[in-house]
Design a protein around this motif. Structure first.
Motif, mmCIF file in Angstrom:
data_model
loop_
_atom_site.group_PDB
_atom_site.id
_atom_site.type_symbol
_atom_site.label_atom_id
_atom_site.label_comp_id
_atom_site.label_asym_id
_atom_site.label_seq_id
_atom_site.Cartn_x
_atom_site.Cartn_y
_atom_site.Cartn_z
ATOM 1 N N GLU A 1 0.822 -1.202 0.000
ATOM 2 C CA GLU A 1 0.000 0.000 0.000
ATOM 3 C C GLU A 1 0.865 1.265 0.000
ATOM 4 N N LEU A 2 1.989 1.215 0.709
ATOM 5 C CA LEU A 2 2.895 2.361 0.721
ATOM 6 C C LEU A 2 3.395 2.675 -0.680
ATOM 7 N N HIS A 3 3.862 1.678 -1.390
ATOM 8 C CA HIS A 3 4.407 1.903 -2.719
ATOM 9 C C HIS A 3 3.321 2.268 -3.724
ATOM 10 N N ILE A 4 2.109 1.724 -3.521
ATOM 11 C CA ILE A 4 1.001 2.111 -4.403
ATOM 12 C C ILE A 4 0.695 3.586 -4.243
ATOM 13 N N GLN A 5 0.658 4.052 -3.018
ATOM 14 C CA GLN A 5 0.329 5.459 -2.770
ATOM 15 C C GLN A 5 1.374 6.388 -3.385
ATOM 16 N N VAL A 6 2.647 6.098 -3.180
ATOM 17 C CA VAL A 6 3.701 6.969 -3.691
ATOM 18 C C VAL A 6 3.747 6.922 -5.214
ATOM 19 N N ALA A 7 3.620 5.719 -5.794
ATOM 20 C CA ALA A 7 3.702 5.594 -7.248
ATOM 21 C C ALA A 7 2.551 6.312 -7.928
ATOM 22 N N LEU A 8 1.334 6.148 -7.421
ATOM 23 C CA LEU A 8 0.189 6.803 -8.043
ATOM 24 C C LEU A 8 0.225 8.313 -7.822
ATOM 25 N N SER A 9 0.757 8.763 -6.690
ATOM 26 C CA SER A 9 0.881 10.207 -6.459
ATOM 27 C C SER A 9 1.819 10.830 -7.491
ATOM 28 N N CYS A 10 2.922 10.144 -7.787
ATOM 29 C CA CYS A 10 3.843 10.660 -8.809
ATOM 30 C C CYS A 10 3.189 10.619 -10.187
ATOM 31 N N LEU A 11 2.419 9.581 -10.462
ATOM 32 C CA LEU A 11 1.756 9.460 -11.759
ATOM 33 C C LEU A 11 0.795 10.624 -11.983
ATOM 34 N N ILE A 12 0.010 10.945 -10.953
ATOM 35 C CA ILE A 12 -0.951 12.040 -11.084
ATOM 36 C C ILE A 12 -0.234 13.386 -11.156
ATOM 37 N N SER A 13 0.825 13.557 -10.354
ATOM 38 C CA SER A 13 1.535 14.831 -10.335
ATOM 39 C C SER A 13 2.191 15.128 -11.675
ATOM 40 N N LEU A 14 2.605 14.100 -12.395
ATOM 41 C CA LEU A 14 3.180 14.306 -13.722
ATOM 42 C C LEU A 14 2.126 14.379 -14.816
ATOM 43 N N GLY A 15 0.861 14.130 -14.467
ATOM 44 C CA GLY A 15 -0.200 14.180 -15.466
ATOM 45 C C GLY A 15 -0.141 13.047 -16.451
ATOM 46 N N ALA A 16 0.396 11.917 -16.051
ATOM 47 C CA ALA A 16 0.578 10.791 -16.963
ATOM 48 C C ALA A 16 -0.451 9.702 -16.758
ATOM 49 N N GLU A 17 -1.549 10.001 -16.009
ATOM 50 C CA GLU A 17 -2.519 8.955 -15.747
ATOM 51 C C GLU A 17 -3.516 8.764 -16.884
#
Length: 1171
Positions: free
Chosen positions: A972-988
């Protein structure tokens, strides 16, 4: 008017006007009688008065002597005192004018811009007028020194040209009057340049005259003339001295012409040239790589010669000369490295200028160490024992004939050694017999480095044998010959002492040259037989060797200059772009004045001065003598640009390859001052030998600019033609194909070096990883097996489409100034660069012209980055951006680190993979993260944990690995950090446009709701950007070679990206560091705005063949000597200063950019066989 071609003048209208302003000023020593604008008459009158003032004072003294009112000595003193007072007055006025204006504008060197400025004159003695006529001196000491010298020069000059003295020399009053008048013109010119205003000299050695040495040049030569006359006056009558005085009085009249033509050297160049000539030909040394080394070596070597003169025992002289000669011929600067200290600064300046150190060799002999010291000590002891025994038992043996004496067997041995060494050296190069015929033993067809090495293996044995014979056997044979010489018994004469000091040193300093000189002496003695040659035999062996060495050097220079002269003459007619309208007339004059032309070439060779082709025309002058290096300062001036890093990377491996080639003799006979040109792919390097001794050689490597214009293309094509004729030849050569069709060219191919590692845009070999080729390695290999095409990504609304585009570039050779694949690339600081700077503490590299793979973005808004544009707000309503509650903090969605719940890992090893607390504080709604949870690859996450767990924790059981994979809190920790970076870069988004991907790759991230948070976490932002670039590279590879077949293959590919690739931007510091670290592959992304394509480029590190050719050294020196004339007066068709002539243009640092330059002093111990 002389023209370059049918339409281009050699001197355009502006330069013609500039020429007629500057050249008369140079001739007259400084007066400016043509200004280019209206000036009051008193400006010219003041200059005329100051110019004729020495003549006036000298005339007073002469008149008083002629009237017998004063003696000659008293009249000369009176003239000198009057001139001293006038000079002091001029300097006082200059100082007053400077104080009135508040500034001193004289910087010690002529300012070109001053000649173009218009001065507003108010009256005849205004500060502006005084500063214009007499700018003054920079240093107070020079004010005193130059003022005193002005008085002394006027006094001695008056004494030198007294009418009574001239009448006594020539016996004619008419001749005496002519010499008197013209001699005073010469004296006035020297006085004006010394005390009033220094002229722009065509004989320029220093770039800037910081210490105001130039004003002393012209008075120096007058003092030399006066010294000869004084020697004739106060010595016993010597007919030769009186004849010399008569000749010099006539030559004195032509000193202004010699100064104007730049034939007489400046003071600093004259001193350095004299020291170098004395060191090389008188003391047996080598030209030095710096002025400091030259000064120290000259002093020590002169001290050795003085000691030899005072040592009473001939045996002591022999032992002392051998030991000091051997030690001085070594590279003593490596002793500091051996002792653990820092390397001497003057020994390797290339390292201080950013050059990477040469690759160290573990094999014996390549670096000074304990084993090498033991070897040197053994060589020295054996040489001293041999010389001592032979001199003691056979040195005094008397023989009626040289053939039956003790030196005869050694003489025949020297002849055999010379023939063997010459033959073994000749077969190492591409051409034999002076570059006339192709070498049938040299490898043919160089399709790859490995093929070349295999075919060249047969020459290694011959090279090893030559090295043993030349650098082990020959020195001992020559020492034996010298030790048994009977002339050692007459050693306590200055000439013999100097001669044997040189002879015992040159045996080690330059063994090949010493062997040739000794063979010539032996042949003369064998030819004489029992006959005695009084003039020759009385000189002694040491002086004979000195004269043979000097004669051979001057003869070699004469032949090289003659070849250069013929090349200029022939190409001035055969080359269309060099054929001026006056070419026929100039050639006819050269043919009719052939004896004069040969005299100029001969004088140039005798003085060891460059032969100067005036304005690159077939009009030849003798340049002023100068040291072999041609430039005064330390080597290393360069013009930094993005291309420089590639030359900096290759310089170490190229130096290692040159080291082996020098030891093998592949590049022919080596001597300081030799020039070579290296060609590989689309790059060229200029190599010059600066210094050479026993077991070491100092070279200067200069990388020439890659930017290609029409001129560069023609030059490179000509160089390629010459190399192709030597190396790309058929297996079997016919009789006519064995000739060198480019023998008259300034470039003679020597050999191909197979040890250079450099970066290529197209790859010759793919690399494997762990026995299995990865996707990226396969892509590199596939690109090398295809025609010159590139994989290009086309912009197509919301999809990525790949196509083959034959118009894409694959090498530097396809570039031009007008057509750049990536368009103009202005330097810009993107988000990625800013964050990288903040993290590393370094400034991003500044770039000029773009390189293949450059990823800087251009937009429709000129030089503004797209991320810097204001977001669109339709109709001014402010729509399109998230609403911000002004009453609340902007951090309302962001949790503080202290409020985050504690993570409870079920596996103890999970703590190793824990992430910083700040990475969990993204200001994003949990519901949004939950909606994107299916994008997280859980299977891949468990697979990587299974691979990283044992690697981090060491050997672990299967149960521990299984527990690590099943730890939900860690997942869950890695999911949260990875998805936060994905959204912050606008790559979702599932549909991302190519332009958005390109912007994201460049770090030019558009605004998103989490971008500020991500940008504030420097390390996390860099990791996210790096992960995106790895993902794009993976997508790029899969689009070219197909999808990944397993997780193992994907993991190995990512490992290879991490280990062997740099994926990023050309402008990043990581690109610079990766080139220097020699990472096997570099990847960058480019964008062509005109065609709408995105191009991925791969740069690979490969072992390459470097084709090296010898340049005509006299041609290079002649072009360098011509440079001052080019910079002062001439222009070419591009309205630039001419540096290019019929040879290769990239030789003069003032007219050609050096993208990288460094010095290498590397060891090539000739007793070691290293293949």
């Amino acid at each position: 008017m002389v023209r370059m071609g049918p339409d281009v003048p050699l001197l355009n209208e502006y330069k013609q006007e500039f020429f007629w302003k500057r050249f008369p000023q140079t001739v007259l020593g400084g007066p400016r009688f043509k200004l280019g604008y209206c000036a009051p008459p008193y400006v010219y009158v003041n200059q005329v008065v100051l110019f004729l003032t020495p003549w006036l004072f000298g005339g007073i003294g002469t008149l008083l002597c002629q009237l017998q009112l004063l003696q000659e000595l008293h009249g000369a003193v009176l003239s000198g005192m009057l001139m001293f007072g006038a000079a002091a007055g001029v300097q006082a006025l200059a100082f007053y004018a400077a104080r009135r204006s508040g500034t001193v504008e004289r910087l010690g060197a002529p300012n070109i811009l001053v000649d173009e400025e218009e001065v507003e004159f108010t009256h005849c003695v205004s500060p502006e007028t005084v500063r214009f006529i007499a700018p003054g001196k920079r240093f107070g000491m020079n004010v005193v020194l130059h003022t005193v010298l002005a008085g002394v020069l006027c006094g001695f000059g008056t004494w030198y040209v007294f009418l009574g003295r001239l009448t006594a020399l020539y016996g004619s009053i008419g001749v005496s009057l002519v010499v008197f008048v013209l001699s005073w013109v010469t004296l006035c010119i020297a006085e004006y340049s010394l005390i009033v205003n220094t002229a722009t000299e065509t004989a320029t050695f220093q770039a800037q005259d910081i210490y105001e040495i130039t004003p002393l040049t012209r008075p120096l030569y007058i003092f030399i003339f006066i010294a000869v006359d004084l020697a004739d006056r106060f010595s016993d009558p010597v007919p030769e001295l009186q004849l010399a005085s008569q000749i010099l009085h006539v030559l004195f009249l032509f000193l202004p012409l010699l100064w104007a033509l730049g034939i007489l050297p400046p003071l600093d160049a004259l001193i350095l040239w004299g020291m170098e000539q004395a060191l090389v030909f008188g003391l047996g040394g080598s030209p030095m790589s710096s002025n400091l080394r030259l000064l120290l070596m000259f002093g020590v070597s002169a001290g050795v010669a003085v000691c030899n003169y005072f040592i009473p025992s001939t045996l002591g002289v022999v032992l002392f000369s051998i030991s000091t000669g051997f030690l001085l011929s070594l590279d003593l600067s490596q002793v500091g490295t051996l002792c653990g200290g820092s390397r001497a600064g003057f020994r390797d300046p290339g390292l201080r200028r950013g050059g990477s150190p040469p690759p160290l060799r573990s094999s014996f002999g390549w670096n000074l160490g304990c084993r090498e010291l033991l070897l040197y000590l053994s060589l020295l002891l054996v040489a001293m024992a041999e010389a001592g025994l032979l001199h003691h038992f056979l040195g005094s043996a008397q023989s009626q004939s040289f053939v039956t004496g003790p030196q005869a067997p050694v003489s025949y041995l020297l002849l055999v050694l010379f023939c063997l060494c010459w033959a073994l050296r000749e077969i190492q190069g591409a051409y034999v017999f002076g570059g006339v015929f192709l070498n049938p033993l040299y490898p043919k067809g160089m399709s790859s480095v490995q093929t070349f090495k295999q075919r060249n293996r047969g020459l290694y044995i011959a090279a090893a044998l030559r090295r043993v014979l030349l650098y082990l056997v020959s020195p001992f044979a020559m020492i034996a010959f010298l030790s048994m010489d009977t002339s050692l018994q007459l050693l306590h004469r200055v000439s013999l002492s100097v001669g044997f000091t040189r002879a015992f040193r040159v045996v080690w300093q330059s063994s090949e040259d010493a062997l040739l000189q000794m063979v010539v002496v032996v042949l003369v003695r064998l030819a004489a037989g029992n006959n005695i040659l009084p003039g020759w035999d009385n000189l002694g062996t040491g002086v004979q060797l000195l004269l043979v060495g000097l004669l051979f050097d001057r003869l070699t220079q004469f032949l090289a200059k003659l070849k250069f002269t013929l090349t200029v003459l022939v190409t001035s007619w055969t080359e269309k772009k060099q054929r001026r309208q006056s070419a026929g007339t100039i050639l006819a004059l050269n043919a009719s004045l052939c004896p004069l032309l040969l005299a100029v070439v001969t004088l140039s060779a005798l003085l060891s001065a460059p032969l100067l082709p005036l304005f690159t025309l077939p009009i030849f002058l003798v340049g002023f003598p100068r040291p072999q290096r041609s430039w005064p300062g330390p080597v290393g001036t360069a013009c930094p640009c993005p291309d420089s890093i590639f030359y900096q990377q290759m310089s170490g491996s190229l130096a290692s390859a040159l080291r082996t080639a020098f030891a093998r003799g592949s590049l022919g006979s080596l001597a300081p001052g030799s020039h070579f040109l290296g060609r590989f792919q689309d790059r060229m390097v200029w190599i010059m030998i600066l210094e050479r001794g026993y077991g070491y050689c100092t070279v200067n490597i200069k990388g020439l600019e890659l930017q290609e214009t029409s001129c560069h293309t023609v030059e490179a094509r000509r160089v390629d033609e010459v190399f192709e004729a030597a190396f790309e030849r058929p297996e079997r050569l016919g009789f006519t194909q064995g000739f060198n069709l480019h023998w008259g060219n300034a470039l003679t191919p020597c050999a191909a070096l197979a040890k250079h590692k450099g970066f290529l845009w197209s790859n010759d070999e793919g690399s494997g990883v762990g026995g299995m080729k990865s996707q990226s390695s396969q892509l590199a290999q596939t690109a090398s097996n295809q025609p010159p095409e590139a994989v290009v990504v086309e912009s197509n609304v919301s999809s990525l489409r790949f196509r083959q585009d034959s118009s894409s570039l694959t090498s530097f050779g396809d570039w031009s100034d007008e057509d750049d694949l990536f368009g103009p690339q202005p330097a810009r600081r993107t988000v990625a660069l800013v964050t990288a700077e903040a993290q590393s503490g370094h400034t991003a590299l500044q770039t000029g012209a773009s390189l293949p793979g450059s990823v800087e973005m251009d937009s429709l808004f000129e030089n503004m980055a797209l991320s810097a544009l204001q977001p669109l707000q339709p109709l001014g309503l402010g729509i399109g951006m998230p609403a911000v509650d002004k009453g609340r903090s902007a951090e309302f969605l962001r949790e503080s680190p202290g409020s985050l719940p504690h993570l409870n890992f079920s596996c103890p090893q999970s703590e190793v993979f824990n992430l910083p607390t700040g990475w969990r504080t993204a200001p994003l709604l949990p519901s949004r993260l939950m909606s994107l949870r299916p994008l997280f690859p859980e299977d891949w996450f468990r697979f990587t944990l299974g691979r990283f767990g044992p690697a981090v924790q060491g050997d672990t059981s299967e149960d521990m690995t299984k527990a690590l994979k099943e730890d939900e809190a860690l997942k869950e920790l890695h999911i949260q950090v990875a998805l936060s970076c994905l959204i912050s870069l606008g790559a979702e988004s599932a549909f991302t446009s190519p332009s958005y991907v390109y912007r994201l790759y460049c770090g030019d991230v558009p605004w998103t709701e989490g971008l500020d948070w991500l940008s504030s976490r420097k390390e996390l932002y860099q990791l996210a950007l790096r992960a995106f670039r790895f993902s794009f590279k993976l997508l790029f590879d899969q689009a070219s070679l197909g999808p990944m077949e397993s997780s193992e293959e994907l993991f190995s590919t990512l490992e290879e990206y991490e280990r062997d690739w740099f994926i990023g931007l050309v402008t990043e510091k990581g690109w610079h560091d990766s080139v220097l670290q020699e990472k096997p592959f570099l990847f960058s992304l480019g964008h062509d705005l005109t065609m709408g394509t995105y191009t991925g480029r791969v740069l690979s590190l490969q072992e390459q063949l470097v084709q090296v050719g010898r340049l005509n050294g006299e041609g290079v020196r002649g072009q360098w000597a011509n440079l001052s004339w080019e910079l002062l007066y001439a222009t070419n068709d591009d309205e630039e200063r001419v540096v290019w002539t019929l040879l290769l243009s990239s030789w003069c640092s003032h007219g050609q950019k050096y993208l990288f330059t460094s010095d290498w002093t590397f060891r090539c111990l000739y007793t070691t066989i290293t293949v």
